[in-house]
Design a protein around this motif. Structure first.
Motif, PDB file in Angstrom:
ATOM      1  N   ILE A   8      -1.547  -6.135   0.204  1.00 49.53           N
ATOM      2  CA  ILE A   8      -0.373  -5.653  -0.525  1.00 49.53           C
ATOM      3  C   ILE A   8       0.894  -6.007   0.239  1.00 49.53           C
ATOM      4  CG2 ILE A   8       0.822  -3.579  -1.361  1.00 49.53           C
ATOM      5  CD1 ILE A   8      -1.981  -2.260  -1.552  1.00 49.53           C
ATOM      6  N   THR A   9       1.899  -6.473  -0.497  1.00 48.02           N
ATOM      7  CA  THR A   9       3.236  -6.624   0.078  1.00 48.02           C
ATOM      8  C   THR A   9       4.189  -5.740  -0.717  1.00 48.02           C
ATOM      9  OG1 THR A   9       3.875  -8.498  -1.320  1.00 48.02           O
ATOM     10  CG2 THR A   9       2.870  -9.021   0.803  1.00 48.02           C
ATOM     11  N   ILE A  10       5.121  -5.153  -0.020  1.00 43.67           N
ATOM     12  CA  ILE A  10       6.184  -4.368  -0.644  1.00 43.67           C
ATOM     13  C   ILE A  10       7.487  -4.979  -0.153  1.00 43.67           C
ATOM     14  CG2 ILE A  10       7.241  -2.090  -0.911  1.00 43.67           C
ATOM     15  CD1 ILE A  10       4.490  -0.903  -0.097  1.00 43.67           C
ATOM     16  N   ASP A  11       8.317  -5.375  -1.100  1.00 38.78           N
ATOM     17  CA  ASP A  11       9.599  -5.949  -0.703  1.00 38.78           C
ATOM     18  C   ASP A  11      10.666  -5.628  -1.737  1.00 38.78           C
ATOM     19  OD1 ASP A  11       8.974  -7.689  -2.781  1.00 38.78           O
ATOM     20  OD2 ASP A  11       8.549  -9.371  -1.484  1.00 38.78           O
ATOM     21  N   SER A  12      11.877  -6.070  -1.455  1.00 39.67           N
ATOM     22  CA  SER A  12      13.001  -5.791  -2.333  1.00 39.67           C
ATOM     23  C   SER A  12      14.033  -6.902  -2.203  1.00 39.67           C
ATOM     24  CB  SER A  12      13.638  -4.452  -1.937  1.00 39.67           C
ATOM     25  OG  SER A  12      14.768  -4.188  -2.744  1.00 39.67           O
ATOM     26  N   ALA A  13      14.769  -7.110  -3.265  1.00 43.12           N
ATOM     27  CA  ALA A  13      15.878  -8.063  -3.201  1.00 43.12           C
ATOM     28  C   ALA A  13      17.017  -7.459  -2.380  1.00 43.12           C
ATOM     29  CB  ALA A  13      16.366  -8.410  -4.603  1.00 43.12           C
ATOM     30  N   LYS A  14      17.032  -6.126  -2.300  1.00 41.00           N
ATOM     31  CA  LYS A  14      18.058  -5.410  -1.535  1.00 41.00           C
ATOM     32  C   LYS A  14      17.470  -5.011  -0.181  1.00 41.00           C
ATOM     33  CE  LYS A  14      19.208  -3.348  -5.902  1.00 41.00           C
ATOM     34  NZ  LYS A  14      18.849  -2.248  -6.738  1.00 41.00           N
ATOM     35  N   TYR A  15      18.327  -4.772   0.761  1.00 38.06           N
ATOM     36  CA  TYR A  15      17.863  -4.287   2.060  1.00 38.06           C
ATOM     37  C   TYR A  15      17.700  -2.777   1.977  1.00 38.06           C
ATOM     38  CZ  TYR A  15      18.373  -8.780   4.295  1.00 38.06           C
ATOM     39  OH  TYR A  15      18.194 -10.087   4.648  1.00 38.06           O
ATOM     40  N   LEU A  16      16.456  -2.337   2.054  1.00 40.34           N
ATOM     41  CA  LEU A  16      16.144  -0.911   2.055  1.00 40.34           C
ATOM     42  C   LEU A  16      15.825  -0.477   3.477  1.00 40.34           C
ATOM     43  CD1 LEU A  16      13.728  -0.726  -1.029  1.00 40.34           C
ATOM     44  CD2 LEU A  16      16.165  -0.187  -0.978  1.00 40.34           C
ATOM     45  N   ASP A  17      15.958   0.805   3.722  1.00 45.91           N
ATOM     46  CA  ASP A  17      15.575   1.373   5.001  1.00 45.91           C
ATOM     47  C   ASP A  17      14.060   1.261   5.148  1.00 45.91           C
ATOM     48  OD1 ASP A  17      14.794   4.287   6.431  1.00 45.91           O
ATOM     49  OD2 ASP A  17      16.456   3.183   7.340  1.00 45.91           O
ATOM     50  N   GLU A  18      13.571   0.985   6.358  1.00 45.68           N
ATOM     51  CA  GLU A  18      12.130   0.858   6.589  1.00 45.68           C
ATOM     52  C   GLU A  18      11.384   2.104   6.136  1.00 45.68           C
ATOM     53  OE1 GLU A  18      11.237  -0.216  10.642  1.00 45.68           O
ATOM     54  OE2 GLU A  18      12.058  -2.234  10.391  1.00 45.68           O
ATOM     55  N   LYS A  19      11.974   3.266   6.318  1.00 52.99           N
ATOM     56  CA  LYS A  19      11.323   4.521   5.932  1.00 52.99           C
ATOM     57  C   LYS A  19      11.069   4.556   4.422  1.00 52.99           C
ATOM     58  CE  LYS A  19       9.514   8.422   6.852  1.00 52.99           C
ATOM     59  NZ  LYS A  19       8.090   8.326   7.091  1.00 52.99           N
ATOM     60  N   GLU A  20      11.963   3.966   3.627  1.00 56.06           N
ATOM     61  CA  GLU A  20      11.753   3.940   2.174  1.00 56.06           C
ATOM     62  C   GLU A  20      10.526   3.102   1.815  1.00 56.06           C
ATOM     63  OE1 GLU A  20      15.911   4.506  -0.045  1.00 56.06           O
ATOM     64  OE2 GLU A  20      15.931   2.839   1.384  1.00 56.06           O
ATOM     65  N   TYR A  21      10.394   1.940   2.454  1.00 54.41           N
ATOM     66  CA  TYR A  21       9.211   1.108   2.239  1.00 54.41           C
ATOM     67  C   TYR A  21       7.949   1.867   2.653  1.00 54.41           C
ATOM     68  CZ  TYR A  21      11.885  -3.338   1.875  1.00 54.41           C
ATOM     69  OH  TYR A  21      12.709  -4.355   1.496  1.00 54.41           O
ATOM     70  N   GLU A  22       8.010   2.521   3.791  1.00 54.02           N
ATOM     71  CA  GLU A  22       6.844   3.228   4.316  1.00 54.02           C
ATOM     72  C   GLU A  22       6.444   4.397   3.412  1.00 54.02           C
ATOM     73  OE1 GLU A  22       7.782   4.084   8.416  1.00 54.02           O
ATOM     74  OE2 GLU A  22       7.876   1.946   8.913  1.00 54.02           O
ATOM     75  N   THR A  23       7.431   5.081   2.843  1.00 52.92           N
ATOM     76  CA  THR A  23       7.148   6.175   1.901  1.00 52.92           C
ATOM     77  C   THR A  23       6.423   5.633   0.673  1.00 52.92           C
ATOM     78  OG1 THR A  23       9.045   7.475   2.645  1.00 52.92           O
ATOM     79  CG2 THR A  23       8.209   7.954   0.439  1.00 52.92           C
ATOM     80  N   ILE A  24       6.874   4.501   0.171  1.00 45.49           N
ATOM     81  CA  ILE A  24       6.224   3.861  -0.975  1.00 45.49           C
ATOM     82  C   ILE A  24       4.784   3.493  -0.603  1.00 45.49           C
ATOM     83  CG2 ILE A  24       6.215   1.817  -2.474  1.00 45.49           C
ATOM     84  CD1 ILE A  24       9.359   1.872  -2.110  1.00 45.49           C
ATOM     85  N   ALA A  25       4.611   2.847   0.545  1.00 48.22           N
ATOM     86  CA  ALA A  25       3.278   2.417   0.983  1.00 48.22           C
ATOM     87  C   ALA A  25       2.334   3.613   1.135  1.00 48.22           C
ATOM     88  CB  ALA A  25       3.367   1.654   2.301  1.00 48.22           C
ATOM     89  N   GLU A  26       2.822   4.685   1.720  1.00 55.92           N
ATOM     90  CA  GLU A  26       1.979   5.853   1.963  1.00 55.92           C
ATOM     91  C   GLU A  26       1.661   6.625   0.683  1.00 55.92           C
ATOM     92  OE1 GLU A  26       4.096   7.705   5.207  1.00 55.92           O
ATOM     93  OE2 GLU A  26       2.974   6.507   6.666  1.00 55.92           O
ATOM     94  N   SER A  27       2.373   6.320  -0.397  1.00 55.63           N
ATOM     95  CA  SER A  27       2.097   6.974  -1.677  1.00 55.63           C
ATOM     96  C   SER A  27       1.157   6.154  -2.563  1.00 55.63           C
ATOM     97  CB  SER A  27       3.403   7.250  -2.426  1.00 55.63           C
ATOM     98  OG  SER A  27       3.877   6.078  -3.083  1.00 55.63           O
ATOM     99  N   LEU A  28       0.748   4.960  -2.102  1.00 52.98           N
ATOM    100  CA  LEU A  28      -0.113   4.111  -2.911  1.00 52.98           C
ATOM    101  C   LEU A  28      -1.468   4.776  -3.167  1.00 52.98           C
ATOM    102  CD1 LEU A  28       0.618   0.667  -1.226  1.00 52.98           C
ATOM    103  CD2 LEU A  28       1.158   1.295  -3.602  1.00 52.98           C
ATOM    104  N   VAL A  29      -1.883   4.776  -4.422  1.00 53.61           N
ATOM    105  CA  VAL A  29      -3.184   5.295  -4.814  1.00 53.61           C
ATOM    106  C   VAL A  29      -3.843   4.311  -5.768  1.00 53.61           C
ATOM    107  CG1 VAL A  29      -2.585   7.722  -4.521  1.00 53.61           C
ATOM    108  CG2 VAL A  29      -2.269   6.644  -6.751  1.00 53.61           C
ATOM    109  N   GLN A  30      -5.165   4.307  -5.754  1.00 51.08           N
ATOM    110  CA  GLN A  30      -5.887   3.470  -6.700  1.00 51.08           C
ATOM    111  C   GLN A  30      -5.763   4.072  -8.097  1.00 51.08           C
ATOM    112  OE1 GLN A  30      -9.680   3.209  -4.438  1.00 51.08           O
ATOM    113  NE2 GLN A  30      -9.404   1.005  -4.796  1.00 51.08           N
ATOM    114  N   ILE A  31      -5.721   3.201  -9.098  1.00 53.91           N
ATOM    115  CA  ILE A  31      -5.531   3.672 -10.467  1.00 53.91           C
ATOM    116  C   ILE A  31      -6.735   4.459 -10.963  1.00 53.91           C
ATOM    117  CG2 ILE A  31      -5.329   2.889 -12.850  1.00 53.91           C
ATOM    118  CD1 ILE A  31      -3.423   0.728 -11.858  1.00 53.91           C
ATOM    119  N   LYS A  32      -7.918   3.942 -10.734  1.00 51.39           N
ATOM    120  CA  LYS A  32      -9.128   4.608 -11.230  1.00 51.39           C
ATOM    121  C   LYS A  32      -9.695   5.548 -10.167  1.00 51.39           C
ATOM    122  CE  LYS A  32     -10.971   0.513 -12.391  1.00 51.39           C
ATOM    123  NZ  LYS A  32     -11.987  -0.429 -12.896  1.00 51.39           N
ATOM    124  N   LYS A  33     -10.431   6.548 -10.633  1.00 46.04           N
ATOM    125  CA  LYS A  33     -11.087   7.501  -9.720  1.00 46.04           C
ATOM    126  C   LYS A  33     -12.101   6.782  -8.863  1.00 46.04           C
ATOM    127  CE  LYS A  33     -10.806  11.834 -12.215  1.00 46.04           C
ATOM    128  NZ  LYS A  33     -11.537  12.894 -12.849  1.00 46.04           N
TER     129      LYS A  33
END
Length: 171
Positions: free
Chosen positions: A146-171
């Motif tokens: 997985i890669t998480i990126d943005s056209a804008k410069y976001l704070d590293e903590k924002e990327y990390e919050t997104i990454a840590e919230s990742l869940v699989q769609i199916k049970k």
């Protein structure tokens, strides 16, 4: 006659809305965290529709992913803008960031100028500074890169919050 036409019109609308609901509702067991962010009426902070889920699951198969990930947290109010197949990964585009997923390593778009390791609650990852682009967070969850990126410069903590919230769609 007017009454008959009106009843016919109402019947068609009821029938059509019933058909629409049949098409949109995914026929799979969803992760409870994913169920909380599905809103066909867009009423939650992190948004996607049932149709988004179906499309992600369908496209993910092209990249060898049986159970793709989606974030349950974003940057402010986020929703899925676009889901597309790219050469090397499934791309899920949000207003503030994008996520790419593949069962194979995802190469950076340009030359990596700098790379540093990061320890996340969900996995170890790497911060990549790619030439001409904002930083990119790269990680592997299960067998999915997985890669998480943005056209804008976001704070590293924002990327990390997104990454840590990742869940699989199916049970």
């Amino acid at each position: 006659m007017k009454r008959l036409l009106f009843l016919l019109f109402v019947s068609v609308i009821i029938f059509a809305s019933g058909c629409l609901n049949e098409v949109v509702k995914p026929n799979i067991e969803l992760n409870p965290k994913v169920q909380k962010i599905i809103s066909d009426n867009y009423v939650s902070n992190m948004r996607c529709t049932s149709e988004d889920i179906k499309l992600i699951l369908d496209y993910a198969k092209a990249y060898g992913i049986q159970n793709p990930y989606i974030p349950t947290k974003g940057v402010a109010t986020d929703y899925i803008v676009e889901i597309r197949k790219e050469d090397d990964a499934l791309a899920i585009i949000y207003p503030h960031f994008s996520i790419r997923e593949s069962s194979k390593e995802i190469p950076p778009i340009n030359k990596v100028e700098q790379e540093k390791s990061v320890k996340l609650a969900v996995s170890d990852g790497k911060w990549r500074k790619v030439e001409g682009n904002a930083p990119q967070l790269y990680l592997k969850l299960g067998n999915v890169y997985i890669t998480i990126d943005s056209a804008k410069y976001l704070d590293e903590k924002e990327y990390e919050t997104i990454a840590e919230s990742l869940v699989q769609i199916k049970k």
